[in-house]
Design an enzyme around this catalytic site. Structure first.
Site, mmCIF file in Angstrom:
data_model
loop_
_atom_site.group_PDB
_atom_site.id
_atom_site.type_symbol
_atom_site.label_atom_id
_atom_site.label_comp_id
_atom_site.label_asym_id
_atom_site.label_seq_id
_atom_site.Cartn_x
_atom_site.Cartn_y
_atom_site.Cartn_z
ATOM 1 N N ASP A 181 1.920 -15.327 -3.935
ATOM 2 C CA ASP A 181 2.902 -15.063 -4.992
ATOM 3 C C ASP A 181 2.307 -14.225 -6.129
ATOM 4 O O ASP A 181 1.101 -14.137 -6.292
ATOM 5 C CB ASP A 181 3.455 -16.385 -5.550
ATOM 6 C CG ASP A 181 2.356 -17.328 -6.050
ATOM 7 O OD1 ASP A 181 1.240 -17.295 -5.500
ATOM 8 O OD2 ASP A 181 2.614 -18.097 -6.990
ATOM 9 N N ARG B 22 -19.184 -25.013 -5.865
ATOM 10 C CA ARG B 22 -19.479 -26.239 -6.606
ATOM 11 C C ARG B 22 -19.053 -27.454 -5.788
ATOM 12 O O ARG B 22 -17.955 -27.478 -5.247
ATOM 13 C CB ARG B 22 -18.750 -26.249 -7.953
ATOM 14 C CG ARG B 22 -19.140 -27.436 -8.811
ATOM 15 C CD ARG B 22 -18.507 -27.412 -10.183
ATOM 16 N NE ARG B 22 -19.029 -28.509 -10.973
ATOM 17 C CZ ARG B 22 -20.167 -28.460 -11.667
ATOM 18 N NH1 ARG B 22 -20.852 -27.346 -11.723
ATOM 19 N NH2 ARG B 22 -20.608 -29.517 -12.316
ATOM 20 N N GLU C 82 1.729 -20.408 -5.638
ATOM 21 C CA GLU C 82 0.571 -21.117 -6.187
ATOM 22 C C GLU C 82 0.642 -21.151 -7.712
ATOM 23 O O GLU C 82 0.152 -22.077 -8.341
ATOM 24 C CB GLU C 82 -0.733 -20.429 -5.736
ATOM 25 C CG GLU C 82 -2.005 -21.172 -6.151
ATOM 26 C CD GLU C 82 -2.389 -20.961 -7.600
ATOM 27 O OE1 GLU C 82 -2.844 -21.930 -8.242
ATOM 28 O OE2 GLU C 82 -2.221 -19.850 -8.123
ATOM 29 N N GLU C 83 1.268 -20.117 -8.290
ATOM 30 C CA GLU C 83 1.215 -19.937 -9.749
ATOM 31 C C GLU C 83 2.152 -20.860 -10.523
ATOM 32 O O GLU C 83 2.070 -20.910 -11.741
ATOM 33 C CB GLU C 83 1.561 -18.485 -10.115
ATOM 34 C CG GLU C 83 0.574 -17.447 -9.604
ATOM 35 C CD GLU C 83 -0.737 -17.425 -10.377
ATOM 36 O OE1 GLU C 83 -0.922 -18.279 -11.267
ATOM 37 O OE2 GLU C 83 -1.575 -16.562 -10.078
ATOM 38 N N HIS D 6 -4.450 -12.574 -14.730
ATOM 39 C CA HIS D 6 -3.184 -12.711 -15.467
ATOM 40 C C HIS D 6 -3.069 -11.707 -16.606
ATOM 41 O O HIS D 6 -2.187 -11.840 -17.461
ATOM 42 C CB HIS D 6 -2.969 -14.145 -15.994
ATOM 43 C CG HIS D 6 -2.819 -15.170 -14.907
ATOM 44 N ND1 HIS D 6 -2.194 -16.383 -15.076
ATOM 45 C CD2 HIS D 6 -3.221 -15.154 -13.599
ATOM 46 C CE1 HIS D 6 -2.223 -17.069 -13.933
ATOM 47 N NE2 HIS D 6 -2.854 -16.336 -13.029
#
Ligand SMILES: [Zn+2]
Ligand SMILES: [Zn+2]
Length: 391
Positions: free
Chosen positions: A80, A177, A138-139, A363
């Site tokens: 997206d 991580r 996802e956003e 963004h």
């Protein structure tokens, strides 16, 4: 086998770039990615790879079944875009006003499609199954991951890997991580109900702007004076709405913000504290309020064994020059939900070209990334899949 994969990826690199640029020119907002989903499904259909459409919404899931039985590994890419006006000056800039791939999900999609093509050509030598999860939305919470999982995208999956191209880290760097790598991302809304009136007669009103302004400042003290300093947390207000004529005192004011945490207890504490402070300030100002706290994605928590596995792989890829443990990111990612169901890890693939000194962050209206990083991402995910299946 790995060598064959790398040769194919190299041969298909131009196609990867072409796909990325096509998607970049035709971005679609979260939950409205109909054409992108169709484009992805058509790519698989043309190759003869079995594909399932409308998985939990606009999701697309393809499957490469090897000649021999074995385990199942899933790879995920999101597709997206964002409600941002593309301000770049490049031939492949967005053709849709106010919509832009400003997070690199176009790159994730191109990477996974071309990787799938290369892997499919090797299926005779494959033991096991590779599931390609193309996730919509996802956003924007609740995101696409939950509904895709409910619709069975993880059925039979033993392990999942995912990556995010990261435009502020140099190409050639892989960041990993173990444990939490991305934060829980929540949203809150506070509406202050005062009593409006004439700007010349403030004593006859209850000024919602003044009350909301105090609130904005006092809320900053939750992180600085309430939360344990050894626990990461963010409270940010992104929107302050109170639009009136210049000579009017605001009847209402609305604040909308986000909370980022890694720990469930801290998350709940902040949720409570915001309301307590709002209640107190409104009581003092004789105003009322409405408060809504919406939990977004949980933290992305990487599994230990799969993370060390990906670190080993990163060290074997010729283009990867730096492999480092990253600090946790305060951003959210609904990859979190997959990791609650199956083992796996989510890592960052650096995507800043050498000649870019100050990259625009994700963004940003001028966001872009180094396309060569897609090849590294494809090698990382492809190697992880092949090595896992031959483990
Ligand atoms: Zn994003
Ligand atoms: Zn993203």
């Amino acid at each position: 086998m790995i060598e064959h994969l790398y040769e194919r990826l190299k041969a298909y690199y131009d196609e990867m770039v072409a796909i990325r640029r096509y998607l970049h020119q035709h971005p679609e907002l979260s939950f409205q990615e109909y054409n992108t989903a169709k484009y992805i499904a058509n790519y698989y259909k043309a190759l003869g790879i079995p594909v399932r459409e409308h998985v939990g919404g606009n999701g697309v899931v393809a499957k490469i079944v090897g000649a021999k039985p074995g385990k199942t590994v899933a790879l995920r890419a999101d597709f997206d875009a964002l409600p941002i006006q593309d301000e770049k000056d490049v031939p492949y800039k967005s053709t849709v006003p106010g919509v832009m791939h400003a997070c690199g999900h176009d790159g994730h999609t191109a990477t996974l499609l071309v990787l799938a093509k290369a892997l499919y050509e090797m299926k005779k030598a494959l033991s096991g199954t590779i599931v390609l999860i193309h996730q919509h939305a996802e956003e924007y919470a609740p995101g696409g991951a939950i509904s895709m999982i409910e619709d069975g995208c993880l059925e039979g999956v033993d392990v999942i890997f995912g990556t995010h191209l990261w435009a502020t880290e140099p190409t050639g760097k892989i960041q990993y991580r173990t444990g939490p790598i991305m934060a829980a991302a929540d949203r809150f809304e506070i509406t202050i109900q005062g009593s409006g009136g004439h700007g010349a007669q403030p004593h006859k009103t209850k000024d919602a702007i003044v009350v909301a302004s105090q609130l904005v400042l006092v809320l900053q003290q939750i992180v600085s004076r309430r939360v344990n300093p050894l626990q990461p947390a963010v409270v940010s207000i992104g929107s302050f709405m109170a639009d009136n004529a210049f000579n009017v005192i605001a009847d209402t004011a609305k604040l909308v913000g986000t909370v980022r945490t890694f720990d469930e207890a801290v998350r709940s504490e902040i949720e409570r504290e915001i309301e307590r402070i709002t209640k107190g300030i409104c009581l003092a100002a004789d105003c009322s309020y409405q408060y809504a706290y919406t939990r977004g994605y949980p933290p992305v928590v990487n599994h230990e064994e799969e993370t060390s596995f990906i670190v080993k792989i990163a060290k074997q890829i010729p283009e990867v020059t730096i492999v480092e443990e990253t600090e946790p990111h305060m951003g959210g990612e609904d990859f979190a939900y997959y990791l609650q169901k199956v083992k796996g890890t989510f890592f960052f693939t650096g995507a800043k070209a050498d000649d870019v000194t100050t990259p625009f962050p994700h963004h940003h209206p001028k966001f872009d990334f180094d396309e060569k990083a897609m090849l590294i991402a494809a090698k990382m995910l492809g190697t992880a899949a092949l090595r896992f299946l031959t483990k």
